[in-house]
Motif scaffolding. Structure first.
Motif, mmCIF file in Angstrom:
data_model
loop_
_atom_site.group_PDB
_atom_site.id
_atom_site.type_symbol
_atom_site.label_atom_id
_atom_site.label_comp_id
_atom_site.label_asym_id
_atom_site.label_seq_id
_atom_site.Cartn_x
_atom_site.Cartn_y
_atom_site.Cartn_z
ATOM 1 N N ARG A 291 0.845 -1.209 0.000
ATOM 2 C CA ARG A 291 0.000 0.000 0.000
ATOM 3 C C ARG A 291 0.877 1.255 0.000
ATOM 4 O O ARG A 291 0.625 2.213 -0.728
ATOM 5 C CB ARG A 291 -0.947 -0.027 1.203
ATOM 6 N N ALA A 292 1.927 1.224 0.833
ATOM 7 C CA ALA A 292 2.838 2.394 0.875
ATOM 8 C C ALA A 292 3.481 2.605 -0.495
ATOM 9 O O ALA A 292 3.602 3.746 -0.966
ATOM 10 C CB ALA A 292 3.908 2.185 1.942
ATOM 11 N N ALA A 293 3.898 1.507 -1.143
ATOM 12 C CA ALA A 293 4.526 1.629 -2.470
ATOM 13 C C ALA A 293 3.539 2.244 -3.452
ATOM 14 O O ALA A 293 3.892 3.126 -4.255
ATOM 15 C CB ALA A 293 4.984 0.254 -2.955
ATOM 16 N N ASP A 294 2.292 1.812 -3.408
ATOM 17 C CA ASP A 294 1.288 2.346 -4.340
ATOM 18 C C ASP A 294 1.048 3.833 -4.100
ATOM 19 O O ASP A 294 0.869 4.604 -5.051
ATOM 20 C CB ASP A 294 -0.022 1.560 -4.208
ATOM 21 N N ILE A 295 1.040 4.224 -2.831
ATOM 22 C CA ILE A 295 0.838 5.656 -2.534
ATOM 23 C C ILE A 295 2.016 6.460 -3.083
ATOM 24 O O ILE A 295 1.847 7.486 -3.741
ATOM 25 C CB ILE A 295 0.681 5.875 -1.009
ATOM 26 N N LEU A 296 3.227 5.956 -2.819
ATOM 27 C CA LEU A 296 4.414 6.700 -3.265
ATOM 28 C C LEU A 296 4.445 6.840 -4.787
ATOM 29 O O LEU A 296 4.848 7.875 -5.329
ATOM 30 C CB LEU A 296 5.680 6.002 -2.762
ATOM 31 N N LEU A 297 4.009 5.802 -5.478
ATOM 32 C CA LEU A 297 4.118 5.804 -6.940
ATOM 33 C C LEU A 297 2.851 6.307 -7.638
ATOM 34 O O LEU A 297 2.771 6.276 -8.877
ATOM 35 C CB LEU A 297 4.440 4.377 -7.434
ATOM 36 N N HIS A 298 1.886 6.779 -6.856
ATOM 37 C CA HIS A 298 0.576 7.123 -7.416
ATOM 38 C C HIS A 298 0.673 8.120 -8.569
ATOM 39 O O HIS A 298 -0.017 8.008 -9.581
ATOM 40 C CB HIS A 298 -0.329 7.681 -6.303
ATOM 41 N N ASP A 299 1.553 9.119 -8.420
ATOM 42 C CA ASP A 299 1.626 10.174 -9.441
ATOM 43 C C ASP A 299 2.703 9.909 -10.490
ATOM 44 O O ASP A 299 3.042 10.815 -11.264
ATOM 45 C CB ASP A 299 1.893 11.528 -8.773
ATOM 46 N N ALA A 300 3.228 8.692 -10.516
ATOM 47 C CA ALA A 300 4.309 8.403 -11.476
ATOM 48 C C ALA A 300 3.796 8.498 -12.911
ATOM 49 O O ALA A 300 2.697 8.031 -13.220
ATOM 50 C CB ALA A 300 4.887 7.019 -11.206
ATOM 51 N N ARG A 301 4.593 9.111 -13.761
ATOM 52 C CA ARG A 301 4.265 9.265 -15.199
ATOM 53 C C ARG A 301 5.462 8.805 -16.024
ATOM 54 O O ARG A 301 6.380 9.571 -16.296
ATOM 55 C CB ARG A 301 3.967 10.740 -15.539
ATOM 56 N N PRO A 302 5.456 7.547 -16.450
ATOM 57 C CA PRO A 302 6.600 7.070 -17.232
ATOM 58 C C PRO A 302 6.626 7.647 -18.640
ATOM 59 O O PRO A 302 5.618 8.183 -19.124
ATOM 60 C CB PRO A 302 6.403 5.553 -17.255
ATOM 61 N N HIS A 303 7.767 7.511 -19.283
ATOM 62 C CA HIS A 303 7.929 7.938 -20.675
ATOM 63 C C HIS A 303 8.052 6.694 -21.557
ATOM 64 O O HIS A 303 7.935 5.579 -21.083
ATOM 65 C CB HIS A 303 9.128 8.880 -20.783
ATOM 66 N N ARG A 304 8.338 6.899 -22.827
ATOM 67 C CA ARG A 304 8.219 5.785 -23.774
ATOM 68 C C ARG A 304 9.042 4.554 -23.401
ATOM 69 O O ARG A 304 8.581 3.436 -23.529
ATOM 70 C CB ARG A 304 8.627 6.269 -25.181
ATOM 71 N N HIS A 305 10.259 4.763 -22.909
ATOM 72 C CA HIS A 305 11.131 3.603 -22.675
ATOM 73 C C HIS A 305 11.288 3.217 -21.218
ATOM 74 O O HIS A 305 12.092 2.334 -20.902
ATOM 75 C CB HIS A 305 12.529 3.875 -23.249
ATOM 76 N N ASN A 306 10.629 3.916 -20.302
ATOM 77 C CA ASN A 306 10.933 3.592 -18.899
ATOM 78 C C ASN A 306 9.712 3.181 -18.069
ATOM 79 O O ASN A 306 9.749 3.249 -16.843
ATOM 80 C CB ASN A 306 11.703 4.739 -18.215
ATOM 81 N N ALA A 307 8.662 2.695 -18.741
ATOM 82 C CA ALA A 307 7.484 2.228 -17.984
ATOM 83 C C ALA A 307 7.859 1.058 -17.073
ATOM 84 O O ALA A 307 7.219 0.848 -16.037
ATOM 85 C CB ALA A 307 6.375 1.820 -18.948
ATOM 86 N N PHE A 308 8.928 0.335 -17.422
ATOM 87 C CA PHE A 308 9.351 -0.791 -16.577
ATOM 88 C C PHE A 308 9.739 -0.340 -15.178
ATOM 89 O O PHE A 308 9.753 -1.135 -14.240
ATOM 90 C CB PHE A 308 10.544 -1.522 -17.224
#
Ligand SMILES: Cc1cc2nc3c(=O)[nH]c(=O)nc-3n(C[C@H](O)[C@H](O)[C@H](O)COP(=O)(O)OP(=O)(O)OC[C@H]3O[C@@H](n4cnc5c(N)ncnc54)[C@H](O)[C@@H]3O)c2cc1C
Ligand code: SF4
Length: 338
Positions: A291-308
């Motif tokens: 849950r903590a990981a999901d909160i921290l990453l909630h606003d993450a916006r990957p680009h074309r090559h770094n969605a991994f």
């Protein structure tokens, strides 16, 4: 390399005066980043001010229970200092995850904070880069952006900050002490590095005539429950794709205090108050950590090559928090991840 003047400062006052007299001058400490940048013509200082012999190489316990680290303490000295190993092993571990033994012998504490991004376009002066020359454009946004930011980036720049040590310093809530023409001041670590916004050329909040004199650690070192996990393409001598610094204080099987900082994902070490708050009061079981990981990453916006990086960061956060909670930190000399 371009021609430049060289001056050696004999004390902090002289260093600040020399810098104020030539704002385009650069301090040089270990030189492990600056000399490369000069060779690539990314930095073209008119003058180098050598600060490497200033008396800023002590590691001292403070009256308030913390530790003050001189800006010129080499990274290797700091990682193996008995007080750091015993009281702040998270910091020692993060330093040992970075660079190579030879580089750590030269690299200084202050220089590590000010090392510049490893975005390949930043180093290639034949390509547009807003961090090198504001207004030129960002080659990475539509280019190769595998190593770039997933959090806090802007339309001007998607670079990451490459330091390992800074990720631990963010989690430990260090303070940066600086001296400049207007005197001394202290900067909370969270306020030292900047997000790119529309001024990606500015990596941090240091003023042009200021020198870093010391980094101060508060008393709480989280020595019992910590871990630093660095995920990279090669198992050594490579910058982080994602790194995680986790520090916990446990009481009766529950998390009383939690610190979580990520490297390799943003223009500065990334922390989320909400993610840390979500951990407090919980038992360190997988569901709470996820849950903590999901909160921290909630606003993450990957680009074309770094969605991994998104699933990688999520797994790395859970793994690092688990290591911290179990008291089995990642050992940097053992390359397999436990
Ligand atoms: C091949 C390679 C691999 C690396 N791998 C890693 C890695 O995996 N992880 C990692 O964290 N780092 C890594 N590094 C980066 C290394 O840690 C930094 O280059 C080093 O910490 C910089 O410290 P320095 O003293 O050499 O700084 P310098 O190169 O001397 O200076 C860097 C910048 O800081 C400024 N500066 C230095 N000291 C001060 C001060 N006291 N006050 C104000 N300004 C100052 C200089 O003007 C310059 O702009 C790597 C470097 C190389 C070359
Ligand atoms: S990501 Fe930043 S450093 Fe890289 S090319 Fe774009 S502006 Fe330059």
């Amino acid at each position: 390399m371009n021609n430049f003047d060289y001056a050696r400062a004999t004390d902090i006052t002289e260093a600040v005066k020399l810098k104020a007299a030539t704002p385009e001058a650069k301090f040089i400490a270990g030189g492990t980043n600056l000399i490369d940048l000069m060779k690539y013509h990314v930095e073209q200082p008119r003058r180098l001010i050598d600060i490497s012999r200033l008396p800023l190489n002590a590691v001292e316990e403070t009256g308030t229970g913390g530790v003050r680290i001189g800006a010129l303490v080499p990274n290797s000295t700091l990682a193996y200092h008995p007080v750091i190993e015993r009281r702040y092993p998270l910091l020692a571990s993060a330093i040992l995850a970075g660079a190579s033994a030879q580089l750590r012998n030269m690299a200084s504490t202050g220089g590590n904070l000010l090392q510049r991004t490893r975005c390949a376009y930043f180093y290639d002066v034949s390509t547009p880069c807003n961090k090198r020359r504001p207004g030129d454009g960002c080659s990475a946004i539509e280019g190769l952006n595998r190593n770039h930011a997933i959090l806090g980036s802007s339309a001007s720049c998607i670079a990451t900050h490459p330091s390992d040590m800074c990720v631990a310093l963010a989690a430990l809530e260090a303070t940066v002490h600086v001296t400049g023409g207007q005197g001394e001041r202290s900067i909370a670590f969270a306020d030292f590095h900047r997000l790119p916004g529309d001024r990606p050329d500015l990596d941090n909040t240091l003023r042009a005539d200021e020198i870093i004199t010391a980094i101060e650690l508060p008393a709480q070192g989280f020595a019992a429950n910590y871990s630093y996990l660095k995920i990279r393409d090669r198992l050594s001598y490579a910058f982080a794709l994602v790194s995680v610094a986790a520090a916990l204080e446990l009481e009766n099987g529950r998390i009383r205090e939690a610190r979580l900082a990520l490297g390799g994902v943003a223009h500065k070490p990334w922390r989320s108050e909400a993610a840390e708050a979500a951990l407090r009061g919980q038992t360190p079981e997988r569901a709470s950590l996820e849950r903590a990981a999901d909160i921290l990453l909630h606003d993450a916006r990957p680009h074309r090559h770094n969605a991994f990086k998104l699933p990688l960061a999520r797994r790395a956060i859970v793994r690092t928090l688990t290591q911290a909670a179990d008291g089995t930190p990642q050992i940097q000399s053992i390359k397999s991840i436990r």
